[in-house]
Write a protein that holds these residues in place. Structure first.
Motif, PDB file in Angstrom:
ATOM      1  N   ALA A 144       0.847  -1.075  -0.010  1.00 49.75           N
ATOM      2  CA  ALA A 144      -0.042   0.092   0.004  1.00 49.75           C
ATOM      3  C   ALA A 144       0.755   1.128  -0.042  1.00 49.75           C
ATOM      4  O   ALA A 144       0.666   2.463  -0.779  1.00 49.75           O
ATOM      5  N   ALA A 145       1.831   1.054   0.949  1.00 45.58           N
ATOM      6  CA  ALA A 145       2.976   2.551   0.997  1.00 45.58           C
ATOM      7  C   ALA A 145       3.521   2.709  -0.588  1.00 45.58           C
ATOM      8  O   ALA A 145       3.710   3.723  -0.894  1.00 45.58           O
ATOM      9  N   ALA A 146       3.949   1.681  -1.363  1.00 44.52           N
ATOM     10  CA  ALA A 146       4.483   1.664  -2.500  1.00 44.52           C
ATOM     11  C   ALA A 146       3.503   2.271  -3.584  1.00 44.52           C
ATOM     12  O   ALA A 146       3.890   3.193  -4.237  1.00 44.52           O
ATOM     13  N   GLU A 147       2.216   1.999  -3.364  1.00 42.88           N
ATOM     14  CA  GLU A 147       1.393   2.494  -4.439  1.00 42.88           C
ATOM     15  C   GLU A 147       1.108   3.888  -3.913  1.00 42.88           C
ATOM     16  O   GLU A 147       0.849   4.824  -4.974  1.00 42.88           O
ATOM     17  N   ILE A 148       1.038   4.163  -2.716  1.00 42.61           N
ATOM     18  CA  ILE A 148       1.002   5.691  -2.395  1.00 42.61           C
ATOM     19  C   ILE A 148       1.987   6.751  -2.796  1.00 42.61           C
ATOM     20  O   ILE A 148       1.944   7.435  -3.185  1.00 42.61           O
ATOM     21  N   ILE A 149       3.409   6.170  -2.680  1.00 41.30           N
ATOM     22  CA  ILE A 149       4.435   6.760  -3.303  1.00 41.30           C
ATOM     23  C   ILE A 149       4.296   6.998  -4.868  1.00 41.30           C
ATOM     24  O   ILE A 149       4.400   8.176  -5.207  1.00 41.30           O
ATOM     25  N   LEU A 150       3.877   6.223  -5.574  1.00 42.24           N
ATOM     26  CA  LEU A 150       3.774   6.267  -7.034  1.00 42.24           C
ATOM     27  C   LEU A 150       2.621   7.185  -7.071  1.00 42.24           C
ATOM     28  O   LEU A 150       2.559   8.258  -8.103  1.00 42.24           O
ATOM     29  N   LEU A 151       1.405   7.239  -6.278  1.00 41.04           N
ATOM     30  CA  LEU A 151       0.219   8.164  -6.370  1.00 41.04           C
ATOM     31  C   LEU A 151       1.062   9.605  -6.417  1.00 41.04           C
ATOM     32  O   LEU A 151       0.600  10.728  -7.180  1.00 41.04           O
ATOM     33  N   VAL A 152       1.841   9.953  -5.163  1.00 42.91           N
ATOM     34  CA  VAL A 152       2.360  11.059  -5.012  1.00 42.91           C
ATOM     35  C   VAL A 152       3.069  11.663  -6.129  1.00 42.91           C
ATOM     36  O   VAL A 152       2.790  12.842  -6.552  1.00 42.91           O
ATOM     37  N   GLU A 153       4.085  10.642  -6.572  1.00 44.89           N
ATOM     38  CA  GLU A 153       4.863  11.172  -7.876  1.00 44.89           C
ATOM     39  C   GLU A 153       3.860  11.564  -9.006  1.00 44.89           C
ATOM     40  O   GLU A 153       4.325  12.779  -9.675  1.00 44.89           O
ATOM     41  N   ARG A 154       2.862  10.937  -9.260  1.00 45.79           N
ATOM     42  CA  ARG A 154       2.139  11.101 -10.349  1.00 45.79           C
ATOM     43  C   ARG A 154       1.283  12.345 -10.314  1.00 45.79           C
ATOM     44  O   ARG A 154       1.413  13.066 -11.303  1.00 45.79           O
ATOM     45  N   ARG A 155       0.583  12.416  -9.190  1.00 51.80           N
ATOM     46  CA  ARG A 155      -0.201  13.745  -9.002  1.00 51.80           C
ATOM     47  C   ARG A 155       0.735  14.990  -8.799  1.00 51.80           C
ATOM     48  O   ARG A 155       0.214  16.072  -9.429  1.00 51.80           O
ATOM     49  N   CYS A 156       1.851  14.865  -8.363  1.00 55.17           N
ATOM     50  CA  CYS A 156       2.597  16.105  -8.228  1.00 55.17           C
ATOM     51  C   CYS A 156       3.758  16.477  -9.591  1.00 55.17           C
ATOM     52  O   CYS A 156       4.042  17.684  -9.454  1.00 55.17           O
ATOM     53  N   GLY A 157       3.330  15.549 -10.302  1.00 55.16           N
ATOM     54  CA  GLY A 157       4.159  15.755 -11.824  1.00 55.16           C
ATOM     55  C   GLY A 157       3.110  16.609 -12.550  1.00 55.16           C
ATOM     56  O   GLY A 157       3.341  16.855 -13.822  1.00 55.16           O
ATOM     57  N   GLN A 158       1.722  16.949 -12.156  1.00 52.97           N
ATOM     58  CA  GLN A 158       0.974  17.563 -12.871  1.00 52.97           C
ATOM     59  C   GLN A 158       0.750  19.071 -12.671  1.00 52.97           C
ATOM     60  O   GLN A 158      -0.078  19.600 -13.450  1.00 52.97           O
ATOM     61  N   GLY A 159       1.247  19.422 -11.660  1.00 49.42           N
ATOM     62  CA  GLY A 159       1.169  20.932 -11.453  1.00 49.42           C
ATOM     63  C   GLY A 159       2.372  21.466 -11.478  1.00 49.42           C
ATOM     64  O   GLY A 159       3.632  21.238 -11.287  1.00 49.42           O
ATOM     65  N   GLU A 160       2.163  22.925 -11.939  1.00 46.65           N
ATOM     66  CA  GLU A 160       3.339  23.876 -12.082  1.00 46.65           C
ATOM     67  C   GLU A 160       3.778  24.263 -10.836  1.00 46.65           C
ATOM     68  O   GLU A 160       2.970  24.770  -9.699  1.00 46.65           O
ATOM     69  N   ALA A 161       5.275  24.581 -10.550  1.00 43.64           N
ATOM     70  CA  ALA A 161       5.780  24.816  -9.283  1.00 43.64           C
ATOM     71  C   ALA A 161       5.280  23.587  -8.203  1.00 43.64           C
ATOM     72  O   ALA A 161       4.933  24.275  -7.040  1.00 43.64           O
ATOM     73  N   LEU A 162       4.858  22.566  -8.541  1.00 48.23           N
ATOM     74  CA  LEU A 162       4.312  21.637  -7.350  1.00 48.23           C
ATOM     75  C   LEU A 162       5.326  20.227  -7.146  1.00 48.23           C
ATOM     76  O   LEU A 162       5.800  19.891  -8.333  1.00 48.23           O
ATOM     77  N   VAL A 163       5.530  20.059  -5.947  1.00 48.44           N
ATOM     78  CA  VAL A 163       6.680  18.799  -5.668  1.00 48.44           C
ATOM     79  C   VAL A 163       5.907  18.342  -4.594  1.00 48.44           C
ATOM     80  O   VAL A 163       5.168  18.581  -3.823  1.00 48.44           O
ATOM     81  N   GLY A 164       6.117  16.854  -4.713  1.00 50.54           N
ATOM     82  CA  GLY A 164       5.741  15.901  -3.717  1.00 50.54           C
ATOM     83  C   GLY A 164       6.903  14.812  -3.171  1.00 50.54           C
ATOM     84  O   GLY A 164       7.464  14.358  -4.030  1.00 50.54           O
ATOM     85  N   THR A 165       7.067  14.742  -1.960  1.00 54.24           N
ATOM     86  CA  THR A 165       7.982  13.893  -1.612  1.00 54.24           C
ATOM     87  C   THR A 165       7.694  12.877  -0.614  1.00 54.24           C
ATOM     88  O   THR A 165       7.028  13.120   0.482  1.00 54.24           O
ATOM     89  N   VAL A 166       8.120  11.566  -0.639  1.00 51.45           N
ATOM     90  CA  VAL A 166       8.049  10.662   0.541  1.00 51.45           C
ATOM     91  C   VAL A 166       9.630  10.493   0.778  1.00 51.45           C
ATOM     92  O   VAL A 166      10.212   9.706   0.379  1.00 51.45           O
ATOM     93  N   GLY A 167      10.079  11.221   2.001  1.00 48.75           N
ATOM     94  CA  GLY A 167      11.566  11.210   2.350  1.00 48.75           C
ATOM     95  C   GLY A 167      11.715  10.144   3.520  1.00 48.75           C
ATOM     96  O   GLY A 167      12.785   9.869   4.083  1.00 48.75           O
ATOM     97  N   GLN A 168      10.697   9.653   4.162  1.00 50.97           N
ATOM     98  CA  GLN A 168      10.656   8.683   5.068  1.00 50.97           C
ATOM     99  C   GLN A 168       9.924   7.517   5.042  1.00 50.97           C
ATOM    100  O   GLN A 168       8.748   7.597   4.593  1.00 50.97           O
ATOM    101  N   LEU A 169      10.171   6.128   5.162  1.00 54.52           N
ATOM    102  CA  LEU A 169       9.488   4.983   4.890  1.00 54.52           C
ATOM    103  C   LEU A 169      10.106   4.051   5.787  1.00 54.52           C
ATOM    104  O   LEU A 169      11.238   3.814   5.871  1.00 54.52           O
ATOM    105  N   LYS A 170       9.308   3.445   6.524  1.00 60.57           N
ATOM    106  CA  LYS A 170       9.681   2.474   7.530  1.00 60.57           C
ATOM    107  C   LYS A 170       8.714   1.300   7.619  1.00 60.57           C
ATOM    108  O   LYS A 170       7.382   1.412   7.713  1.00 60.57           O
ATOM    109  N   VAL A 171       9.248  -0.049   7.977  1.00 62.70           N
ATOM    110  CA  VAL A 171       8.521  -0.768   8.082  1.00 62.70           C
ATOM    111  C   VAL A 171       8.884  -1.530   9.608  1.00 62.70           C
ATOM    112  O   VAL A 171       9.789  -2.158   9.887  1.00 62.70           O
TER     113      VAL A 171
END
Length: 584
Positions: free
Chosen positions: A414-441
């Motif tokens: 689920a986390a992996a899919e969320i990371i890809l969602l963030v990358e995809r959605r934040c690639g659609q906006g001008e001066a918009l960025v999204g980051t998953v900087g911490q990931l822990k199991v």
């Protein structure tokens, strides 16, 4: 000695001859630059030479790169280097290589030439001009060997421009009044760390307190009245002699991220200290009070709460944060008390907006924009707003070998899919960025399906509306992903900071300051958050960015800048102070 006046007054051929060693075996650069004379300053000359090189054909640029010798190569051994290259390689001790170091450099030279088709180029005198160590050179060599050819072509030209800048300094006997001291002070501060092997300075640790004490000592030496407030902000005041004078503020933070860089935040404290020292040595006072604030905390490393120093100054400090605990269970209140601070006095730190003229901040860019445009300085237009969340996922831990793929409640997937969602959605906006900087199991095992997962979420944009739309879409997407995968989700909002536009009247004064040092003003957005965001709650703000080297890398030990850029930023700030006009 060659002077700028000599260069301006000479014939074209004399001009070319006088600059013959600046760009390796490439007189065409000086010949083309000669037409732009007279040059008002060494900076103007450097800029014109750089412009000529930047506009040259790819063939000419590649020819210049190939004209440079290998480091500790055959030409060096045979004594066939130019005088300039000989001095530079000797400055870093390349003539003193051990047999092992020499063999390593020869191997790297061969590998690099085979991969890229041109020699490895590095300004071995380094950011300060004092010379890189052989270990630094070898590490940089190995790191850049992994780059793409196109990127290395660009980086080689940047290094050539830096080499030329240093050679011009030597030729014209340029003495930087501010830059070397600023760089030394950043090095000194970097020696205070929570870690023995990297730079980490978290809120109210012993290293943090040592850093605060050093800043206070430098402020005092520079002629400032110094206090340390209840949250650990170090405040230096260069008082005006005028009755009823108001205050112009500057500063930045002195805490760091884990394994951070030397200049993030700290530059914005030590640079104005150097400027105030310059004023004090000349007995020069300003028609306003000038305050430098070393904000105690901005990064949120220890207590997961950011901008503690600047929110205290603005009167926005959330007192409930005092009960936050660190990884060892120590509360912020306890940490403050252990460091000798009285948390009950935090409310008294708040400043009266009526006493302030504004807030200006100098900061390393932490990105590649200025680097890519060959500009040492840039004026910030706005600071992007930020939304940060902690996402906690709870599935079911079960046997990795016996649980069918269709029956899993896998929190990591689920986390992996969320990371890809963030990358995809934040690639659609001008001066918009999204980051998953911490990931822990937590308590993860190689043969167990992840029953839990935690990840961070950081969404930033220049427009609050754009940011909020992205946040809404991503949170909706997270809920949909978790519902489909039968994974429970808990969302914790860590930070919501509105975008902070810089004040046009202050930006205009920074533009004039940049122009005064013979740099063309350039406007850019800040994608990173800064204390200026918090200060915007009580006064107008503006920021001046300095160029960040190594591809714009920051929050990383590779973060770098040069003494020349630090110097020119200090000169620009000095111009702003001497010519400052309050808001009409």
């Amino acid at each position: 000695m060659t002077s700028l006046s000599d260069l301006n007054a000479s014939s074209t051929e004399q001009f070319v001859q006088q600059l013959h060693g600046i760009y390796e075996h490439s007189p065409w650069i000086a010949r083309r630059a000669a037409a732009a004379r007279p040059f008002a300053s060494p900076t103007a000359l450097k800029r014109e030479l750089q412009r000529v090189l930047g506009q040259a054909s790819p063939e000419e640029q590649l020819g210049l790169i190939r004209a440079h010798p290998e480091l500790a190569g055959k030409a060096a051994i045979a004594g066939q280097l130019t005088a300039e290259s000989t001095r530079e390689q000797a400055k870093s001790g390349l003539h003193l290589c051990s047999a092992e170091e020499f063999a390593t450099l020869q191997r790297l030279n061969a590998d690099y030439k085979a991969r890229f088709g041109f020699p490895f180029i590095l300004a071995v005198k380094g950011p300060t001009g004092e010379g890189l160590t052989r270990q630094d050179i070898i590490a940089t060599f190995a790191r850049r060997l992994k780059n793409r050819r196109a990127d290395e072509l660009v980086e080689s030209l940047r290094q050539i421009k830096r080499i030329a800048e240093l050679r011009l300094n030597d030729l014209l006997e340029v003495r930087l009044p501010f830059g070397p001291a600023i760089m030394r002070h950043c090095e000194t501060l970097a020696s205070h760390s929570d870690s023995s092997y990297n730079l980490t300075c978290a809120y109210m640790t012993p290293a943090h307190q040592q850093t605060a004490a050093q800043l206070a000592a430098w402020m005092t030496e520079a002629g400032m009245q110094v206090t340390t407030d209840a949250v650990g902000n170090v405040v230096g005041r260069y008082a005006s002699s005028l009755p009823g004078a108001k205050t112009l503020m500057t500063g930045s933070h002195y805490d760091t991220v884990r394994n951070g860089g030397k200049y993030d935040g700290r530059l914005g404290i030590v640079l104005p200290i150097a400027v105030v020292r310059h004023l004090h040595e000349r007995g020069e006072r300003l028609p306003f009070h000038f305050e430098i604030v070393g904000f105690a905390e901005e990064e949120g490393v220890r207590f997961k709460s950011t901008f503690l120093g600047s929110t205290a100054v603005t009167g926005k400090f959330d007192l409930s944060l005092l009960e936050q605990v660190d990884a060892d269970g120590v509360s912020m209140r306890e940490a403050l008390a252990a460091a000798g601070h009285d948390a009950t006095s935090i409310g008294a730190i708040a400043r009266d907006p009526q006493d302030l003229l504004g807030y200006v901040e100098v900061h390393i860019e932490q990105g590649p924009v200025l680097l890519e445009r060959d500009l040492p300085l840039g004026v910030v237009t706005a600071i992007a707003g930020s939304s940060r969340y902690l996402v906690k996922l709870k599935g079911t831990a079960s046997h990795a070998g016996t649980t069918p793929m269709t029956m899993r409640r896998d929190a990591a997937s689920a986390a992996a899919e969320i990371i890809l969602l963030v990358e995809r959605r934040c690639g659609q906006g001008e001066a918009l960025v999204g980051t998953v900087g911490q990931l822990k199991v937590p308590h993860g095992s190689v043969n167990v399906i992840a029953g839990a997962c935690q990840l961070s979420l950081d969404i930033r944009a220049a427009s609050d509306a754009v940011r909020q739309a992205a946040v809404d879409d991503i949170l909706d997407g997270i809920n949909a992903i978790c519902a489909r995968r039968q994974v429970d989700v808990e969302l914790e909002l860590l930070l919501s900071a509105s975008a902070a536009p810089c004040a046009p009247w202050l930006m205009a004064q920074f533009d004039a300051a940049v122009a005064s040092v013979d740099i063309e003003p350039y406007a850019l957005l800040s994608g990173a958050g800064h204390d200026a965001m918090a200060m915007a709650a009580i006064t107008d703000v503006a920021m001046l960015f300095t160029r960040c080297g190594n591809g714009g890398i920051s929050h990383n030990p590779l973060e770098t800048m040069t003494a020349d850029d630090a110097d020119i930023a200090a000169q620009a700030l000095l111009h702003l102070l001497r010519n400052f006009q309050p808001k009409a």
